[in-house]
Structure formats: C-alpha cells, structure tokens
Motif scaffolding. Structure first.
Motif, PDB file in Angstrom:
ATOM      1  N   GLN A  91       0.853  -1.174   0.000  1.00  0.00           N
ATOM      2  CA  GLN A  91       0.000   0.000   0.000  1.00  0.00           C
ATOM      3  C   GLN A  91       0.897   1.234   0.000  1.00  0.00           C
ATOM      4  O   GLN A  91       1.884   1.278   0.727  1.00  0.00           O
ATOM      5  CB  GLN A  91      -0.866  -0.027   1.262  1.00  0.00           C
ATOM      6  N   VAL A  93       1.618   4.597   1.293  1.00  0.00           N
ATOM      7  CA  VAL A  93       1.174   5.380   2.447  1.00  0.00           C
ATOM      8  C   VAL A  93       1.828   6.760   2.459  1.00  0.00           C
ATOM      9  O   VAL A  93       1.309   7.683   3.077  1.00  0.00           O
ATOM     10  CB  VAL A  93       1.445   4.654   3.780  1.00  0.00           C
ATOM     11  N   SER A 138       6.673 -13.432   8.958  1.00  0.00           N
ATOM     12  CA  SER A 138       7.012 -12.444   9.989  1.00  0.00           C
ATOM     13  C   SER A 138       8.430 -11.910   9.796  1.00  0.00           C
ATOM     14  O   SER A 138       8.684 -10.714   9.949  1.00  0.00           O
ATOM     15  CB  SER A 138       6.815 -13.086  11.365  1.00  0.00           C
ATOM     16  N   ARG A 141       8.497  -9.499   6.894  1.00  0.00           N
ATOM     17  CA  ARG A 141       7.888  -8.218   7.218  1.00  0.00           C
ATOM     18  C   ARG A 141       8.875  -7.302   7.923  1.00  0.00           C
ATOM     19  O   ARG A 141       8.989  -6.125   7.603  1.00  0.00           O
ATOM     20  CB  ARG A 141       6.615  -8.453   8.028  1.00  0.00           C
ATOM     21  N   LEU A 142       9.639  -7.891   8.853  1.00  0.00           N
ATOM     22  CA  LEU A 142      10.584  -7.074   9.616  1.00  0.00           C
ATOM     23  C   LEU A 142      11.672  -6.511   8.700  1.00  0.00           C
ATOM     24  O   LEU A 142      12.003  -5.325   8.755  1.00  0.00           O
ATOM     25  CB  LEU A 142      11.217  -7.933  10.717  1.00  0.00           C
ATOM     26  N   ASP A 145      10.083  -3.843   6.240  1.00  0.00           N
ATOM     27  CA  ASP A 145       9.695  -2.571   6.841  1.00  0.00           C
ATOM     28  C   ASP A 145      10.890  -1.643   6.968  1.00  0.00           C
ATOM     29  O   ASP A 145      10.786  -0.440   6.748  1.00  0.00           O
ATOM     30  CB  ASP A 145       9.059  -2.798   8.212  1.00  0.00           C
ATOM     31  N   GLU A 146      12.022  -2.227   7.314  1.00  0.00           N
ATOM     32  CA  GLU A 146      13.222  -1.403   7.436  1.00  0.00           C
ATOM     33  C   GLU A 146      13.618  -0.833   6.083  1.00  0.00           C
ATOM     34  O   GLU A 146      14.031   0.312   5.959  1.00  0.00           O
ATOM     35  CB  GLU A 146      14.371  -2.248   7.995  1.00  0.00           C
ATOM     36  N   THR A 148      11.651  -0.438   3.307  1.00  0.00           N
ATOM     37  CA  THR A 148      10.669   0.361   2.584  1.00  0.00           C
ATOM     38  C   THR A 148      10.245   1.609   3.341  1.00  0.00           C
ATOM     39  O   THR A 148       9.377   2.334   2.878  1.00  0.00           O
ATOM     40  CB  THR A 148       9.417  -0.467   2.246  1.00  0.00           C
ATOM     41  N   GLU A 149      10.830   1.831   4.506  1.00  0.00           N
ATOM     42  CA  GLU A 149      10.485   3.029   5.277  1.00  0.00           C
ATOM     43  C   GLU A 149      10.686   4.287   4.433  1.00  0.00           C
ATOM     44  O   GLU A 149       9.917   5.228   4.497  1.00  0.00           O
ATOM     45  CB  GLU A 149      11.349   3.071   6.547  1.00  0.00           C
ATOM     46  N   GLY A 152       7.923   5.122   1.097  1.00  0.00           N
ATOM     47  CA  GLY A 152       6.523   5.519   1.170  1.00  0.00           C
ATOM     48  C   GLY A 152       5.574   4.384   0.851  1.00  0.00           C
ATOM     49  O   GLY A 152       4.397   4.595   0.620  1.00  0.00           O
ATOM     50  N   VAL A 153       6.114   3.191   0.840  1.00  0.00           N
ATOM     51  CA  VAL A 153       5.284   2.028   0.531  1.00  0.00           C
ATOM     52  C   VAL A 153       5.340   1.087   1.726  1.00  0.00           C
ATOM     53  O   VAL A 153       6.410   0.803   2.251  1.00  0.00           O
ATOM     54  CB  VAL A 153       5.805   1.289  -0.720  1.00  0.00           C
ATOM     55  N   ARG A 154       4.178   0.667   2.188  1.00  0.00           N
ATOM     56  CA  ARG A 154       4.159  -0.296   3.283  1.00  0.00           C
ATOM     57  C   ARG A 154       3.774  -1.644   2.698  1.00  0.00           C
ATOM     58  O   ARG A 154       2.746  -1.765   2.022  1.00  0.00           O
ATOM     59  CB  ARG A 154       3.123   0.116   4.308  1.00  0.00           C
ATOM     60  N   ILE A 155       4.625  -2.627   2.935  1.00  0.00           N
ATOM     61  CA  ILE A 155       4.292  -3.959   2.434  1.00  0.00           C
ATOM     62  C   ILE A 155       3.419  -4.631   3.486  1.00  0.00           C
ATOM     63  O   ILE A 155       3.855  -4.931   4.598  1.00  0.00           O
ATOM     64  CB  ILE A 155       5.562  -4.744   2.111  1.00  0.00           C
ATOM     65  N   GLU A 156       2.179  -4.766   3.139  1.00  0.00           N
ATOM     66  CA  GLU A 156       1.177  -5.250   4.090  1.00  0.00           C
ATOM     67  C   GLU A 156       1.498  -6.671   4.529  1.00  0.00           C
ATOM     68  O   GLU A 156       1.544  -6.979   5.693  1.00  0.00           O
ATOM     69  CB  GLU A 156      -0.189  -5.212   3.405  1.00  0.00           C
TER      70      GLU A 156
ATOM     71  N   GLU B  94       6.070  -9.392  18.736  1.00  0.00           N
ATOM     72  CA  GLU B  94       7.468  -9.768  18.885  1.00  0.00           C
ATOM     73  C   GLU B  94       8.144  -8.683  19.727  1.00  0.00           C
ATOM     74  O   GLU B  94       7.956  -7.496  19.459  1.00  0.00           O
ATOM     75  CB  GLU B  94       8.125  -9.867  17.516  1.00  0.00           C
ATOM     76  N   TYR B 101      13.887  -3.217  16.033  1.00  0.00           N
ATOM     77  CA  TYR B 101      12.460  -3.250  15.727  1.00  0.00           C
ATOM     78  C   TYR B 101      11.802  -4.513  16.255  1.00  0.00           C
ATOM     79  O   TYR B 101      12.368  -5.583  16.228  1.00  0.00           O
ATOM     80  CB  TYR B 101      12.250  -3.195  14.211  1.00  0.00           C
ATOM     81  N   GLN B 103       7.562  -6.223  16.633  1.00  0.00           N
ATOM     82  CA  GLN B 103       6.325  -6.201  15.851  1.00  0.00           C
ATOM     83  C   GLN B 103       5.114  -6.037  16.747  1.00  0.00           C
ATOM     84  O   GLN B 103       5.028  -6.616  17.818  1.00  0.00           O
ATOM     85  CB  GLN B 103       6.197  -7.476  15.023  1.00  0.00           C
ATOM     86  N   SER B 112       5.810  -3.025  12.093  1.00  0.00           N
ATOM     87  CA  SER B 112       7.098  -2.995  12.774  1.00  0.00           C
ATOM     88  C   SER B 112       7.088  -1.781  13.689  1.00  0.00           C
ATOM     89  O   SER B 112       6.562  -0.742  13.313  1.00  0.00           O
ATOM     90  CB  SER B 112       8.224  -2.864  11.761  1.00  0.00           C
ATOM     91  N   ARG B 130       3.589   7.719  13.870  1.00  0.00           N
ATOM     92  CA  ARG B 130       3.657   6.769  12.762  1.00  0.00           C
ATOM     93  C   ARG B 130       4.567   7.300  11.676  1.00  0.00           C
ATOM     94  O   ARG B 130       4.426   8.433  11.218  1.00  0.00           O
ATOM     95  CB  ARG B 130       2.254   6.561  12.190  1.00  0.00           C
ATOM     96  N   THR B 132       6.379   5.922   7.885  1.00  0.00           N
ATOM     97  CA  THR B 132       5.744   5.307   6.722  1.00  0.00           C
ATOM     98  C   THR B 132       5.351   3.881   7.027  1.00  0.00           C
ATOM     99  O   THR B 132       4.195   3.484   6.886  1.00  0.00           O
ATOM    100  CB  THR B 132       6.705   5.330   5.526  1.00  0.00           C
ATOM    101  N   THR B 133       6.323   3.113   7.469  1.00  0.00           N
ATOM    102  CA  THR B 133       6.034   1.701   7.712  1.00  0.00           C
ATOM    103  C   THR B 133       6.300   1.297   9.154  1.00  0.00           C
ATOM    104  O   THR B 133       5.959   0.211   9.563  1.00  0.00           O
ATOM    105  CB  THR B 133       6.912   0.814   6.816  1.00  0.00           C
ATOM    106  N   ILE B 134       6.923   2.190   9.899  1.00  0.00           N
ATOM    107  CA  ILE B 134       7.295   1.838  11.267  1.00  0.00           C
ATOM    108  C   ILE B 134       6.580   2.770  12.236  1.00  0.00           C
ATOM    109  O   ILE B 134       6.520   3.984  12.016  1.00  0.00           O
ATOM    110  CB  ILE B 134       8.821   1.908  11.440  1.00  0.00           C
TER     111      ILE B 134
END
Lengths: 311, 144
Positions: A91, A93, A138, A141-142, A145-146, A148-149, A152-156, B94, B101, B103, B112, B130, B132-134
C-alpha cells in the motif's frame, strides 16, 4: 479572420479551464509540482490548479495492491533448490516518498521481497521452510519494513502461496512418509502379539493357581473329615471299651456276689475247654490239678472232636 | 438557423457530456455557452463579442470554484484504517528492544515498531507516532 480569432479564444479557454479544475477520486492522490518543485498533494475531491505553473506529476492509488512474484528458485540451508511462489500486498502510504524516493516502487517491492525471501530461506532447512510459513512471513515483514520506510510504501504482507521441492526430493519425502507409516503398523502388530501372549500366559497362570488352590482346599477338607471321623471312631471305641470294662466289672461283681462255687467253676472250665477245642491246635494241655477233675471232661472233648472230624 | 440556437445546442451538449463524465469544467463551459447564446439573442451579428462574453463567464466561474472547492474539502471522506493509527491500542507480537524493531499488531495489521523502553511479548501498547512503515509505541499504562 474573425473566425480564426474566435477559434483560438475558444481553444485557449477550454484548455485553461480543463487544466485548472481537477477532480481527484477517493483513495487516489496526486503530487503537484509548482515549476518543477514539489508543492502539495492533491487530495480527493475538487481541486484548483494554476495552469502552466502547477503540474500534476503523478497520481498514486492508496488502496492495497497485489503484486505477483513469479516463481523463484531458492536454495535452502541444506542445499535443496525449492521453487517458491509468493504474492505481495502493498500500500502506498507516503505519496511524496513513493514519487521521489524510488523510481518504480512496484518493481522495487517485488525485488526487495524476493531478495529478502532468499536471504531468510537460505537460513532455514527444507523441513523448516515447509512448516514455518508463519515465521517466514514475519521475518520478511521485519526486513521489508526497514527497507521500505524510505519508499513511502508499506508492504502489508508477503504470503507464500506454494513451496515446491524438486521432484526427487518429493519422492524421497513420499517414501519416508510411507516407511514411517509401515513402521508404525509393524510396531503396532508386534505390540498386539506381545499383549496377546501376555494375556494368555496370565490366564494360564491364573487358571493353574485356581486349580491348585481348589485341590489344596479339597485335600484339607478331606483330611479334616478323616481326622474328625477317626477321632469320633476312637471316642466311640473308648466308650465301647469302657462300657465293656464296666460290664465285665459288673459281671465279676455280680458273679462274686452270687457266690462262686466249684460247680460253677467246673461249668465255666468246661465252656472254656469247648472254646479251646475249636482253636487250630489239636493238643490241649491242662494243668495237672485240673486233669483229675476234668478227666471225664477230656473224654467228652475227644468225643466232640471226633464228631467235628466226622463232619 | 439563428446563432443563439446554435449556442443553446452547444450548451446543452456540453451539459449532457458533463453529466456523463463529471469533470466540472464542462459545466462552466456549458454555462459560458448559455451566456453567449443570451448575448446572441440581443446582438445576433457580433459573433466575436458573444465568444468573449461566454469565455469570460466561464473563466470567472472557474476562478470562483476555489472557494467552492475549499468548502467541499471540509466534508467527510473515506478514512483509511492505516492513516489514523495513532492513539490506538496494539499488542506486542514480537518483543521490542530499544534500537531494534519489534512487531505490534494493531487491529489485525502487523506493524514494525520501535520504542524507547523494552517491551515484552503480549504487552499492550499505544501508538504514539507513525512513520511510513514503522510506528512508535509506548506502554499502554504510561499515558495519562
């Protein structure tokens, strides 16, 4: 001439108005640049732009989107090549970052997911990859997230659709499964046989014990019965002997009281002699003093004997 | 055929197309054409004047769209679940250590998260900020 002017005016006005008014639908957002520099975001609804100066660089869809990753060949820790099929949900964001942070975020998202997945699966053994999809998701995702921060895209989520081991490994796994099952069957059979034998032996043992106990009881009872019988018999005999003795004593007393004379004695002797003569010995010795008195009696005895032989 | 009828037809066509496409500027153009038609009714020969009048009306209406847009902007739209996550309660899935990080699950979504204090698994947290993703979280009990 007049018509040309009219035409130009109409075209200019139409283009001007078309560039000025922008309607952005819900969950979409436009990035506006004023003379090439980022100015603002066009939010859903009616928006007014200054033509020529303002320009919409790009529109972003803010909804969650899916991207299929073509099946990837990944090598696990124990050197098995598996084909892994994933789907990524992402998404946008941060529309600014998605525009200026990365040139093509869809491509970027695909590539970073694949790379991360390879890295994570490379640390796992084949069996773990097959059973630990949750963990893979999981971990991905971790790591994502690091990365794609800044995009501007969050991988759902990254979902592993399918993990396909190579054919020969699949066959081997099949064989292993079959062998394990037949092992269980054989073990169960053996156990059943063991239990069967144990149960039989136990039954046998119990039956023998019961029999022996029955025998024992029977014998004890018999012995008891015998003992009691003998006791009773002995008692009876003792009583009988006593009674006989008593009677004898009484008889003697009676005889004594009756006045024992020679004639009675002689009669008695005679009786005794007849008894003796019935015995197996044919010679009878009598005390000498008795011979005198019993001389006649002896003759009689001989007569008796003769009569007995004549029989 | 008289000129003002042509203008009227143009206005009608533009209006119909506007209804189908919903672009808004065709509505202003349609109103401009209507005004031009009115001018044509009075002065059937001054074609240039009619066009200028119509264009002016359309442009003025466009300029006045701005206050209208500002008013419409305040109306409520669809709110994305991801955008207003701040202040909501989450559950640590987590463990989070400062500088690393962890979860956090917020309403079915996993994020995250970082925190200034160490947070163990299954602790309740509140989303403070918040990225973007974290997201940044605090222990649920710590806020007042």
């Amino acid at each position: 001439m007049e018509l040309a002017i009219i035409g130009i005016i109409v075209v200019v006005v139409v283009v001007f108005i078309a560039l000025t008014i922008k309607i952005v639908p819900q969950q979409r957002v436009g990035v506006v640049e004023r003379l090439g520099k980022f100015n603002r975001l066009l939010t859903p609804g009616l928006n007014i732009l200054i033509p020529v100066i303002d320009q919409v660089r790009v529109y972003h869809d803010l909804r969650i989107q899916q991207a299929n990753v073509p099946p990837q060949t990944v090598i696990t820790k124990d050197n098995v090549q598996v084909q892994i099929d994933t789907i990524i949900f992402y998404q946008v964001v941060g529309p600014e970052e998605a525009t200026y942070g990365i040139s093509d975020y869809v491509y970027g998202v695909r590539n970073i997911s694949t790379a991360t997945m390879r890295q994570i699966i490379g640390k796992l053994e084949l069996d773990e990859t097959l059973s630990g999809r949750e963990k893979i998701s999981s971990d991905i995702r971790l790591a994502l997230d690091e990365a794609t921060e800044k995009w501007g895209v969050r991988i759902e989520r990254v979902e592993v659709i399918d993990i396909k081991p190579p054919l020969d490994i699949q066959e081997a796994m099949d064989k292993q499964m079959k062998a394990e099952r037949s092992k269980r069957a054989i073990v169960l059979e053996a156990e059943a046989a063991k239990q069967d034998m144990i149960l039989r032996a136990e039954g046998d043992k119990q039956s023998k014990i019961l029999k022996a106990e029955g025998d024992k009881e029977a014998r004890i009872r018999q012995a008891e019965g015998l003992g009691q019988a003998q006791e009773l018999e002995a008692l009876g005999q003792a009583k009988a002997i006593e009674a006989v003795a008593q009677a004898e004593k009484m008889r003697i007393a009676l005889i004594a009281s009756a006045g024992l004379d020679e004639r009675v004695l002689a009669y008695q002797s005679f009786e005794a002699l007849t008894e003796i003569s019935k015995g197996p010995a044919n010679k009878v010795f009598l005390p000498t003093s008795a011979v005198e008195t019993l001389g006649s009696i002896g003759a009689i005895a001989e007569v008796f004997k003769a009569s007995k032989d004549g029989k | 055929m008289v000129v003002w009828v042509l203008w009227l037809i143009a206005a009608g066509v533009l209006f119909v197309v506007e209804m189908f496409t919903f672009t808004f500027y065709l509505l202003w153009l349609s109103l401009g054409a209507l005004v031009a038609g009115l001018v044509a009714l009075l002065l059937p020969d001054a074609l240039l004047l009619q066009v200028v009048a119509g264009s002016l009306v359309a442009l003025i209406l466009t300029v006045f769209t701005k206050p209208l847009a500002a008013r419409l902007r305040n109306s409520r739209g669809f709110k994305d679940t991801g955008t207003d996550i701040v202040g909501r309660k989450g559950l640590v899935v987590e463990a989070i250590e400062p500088g690393r990080y962890g979860q956090v699950k917020v309403g079915g979504d996993t994020w995250s998260a970082t925190s200034t204090v160490a947070l163990g698994k299954d602790q309740e947290v509140i989303v403070v900020r918040r990225g973007t993703t974290i997201i940044e979280v605090e222990r649920w009990g710590d806020m007042y």
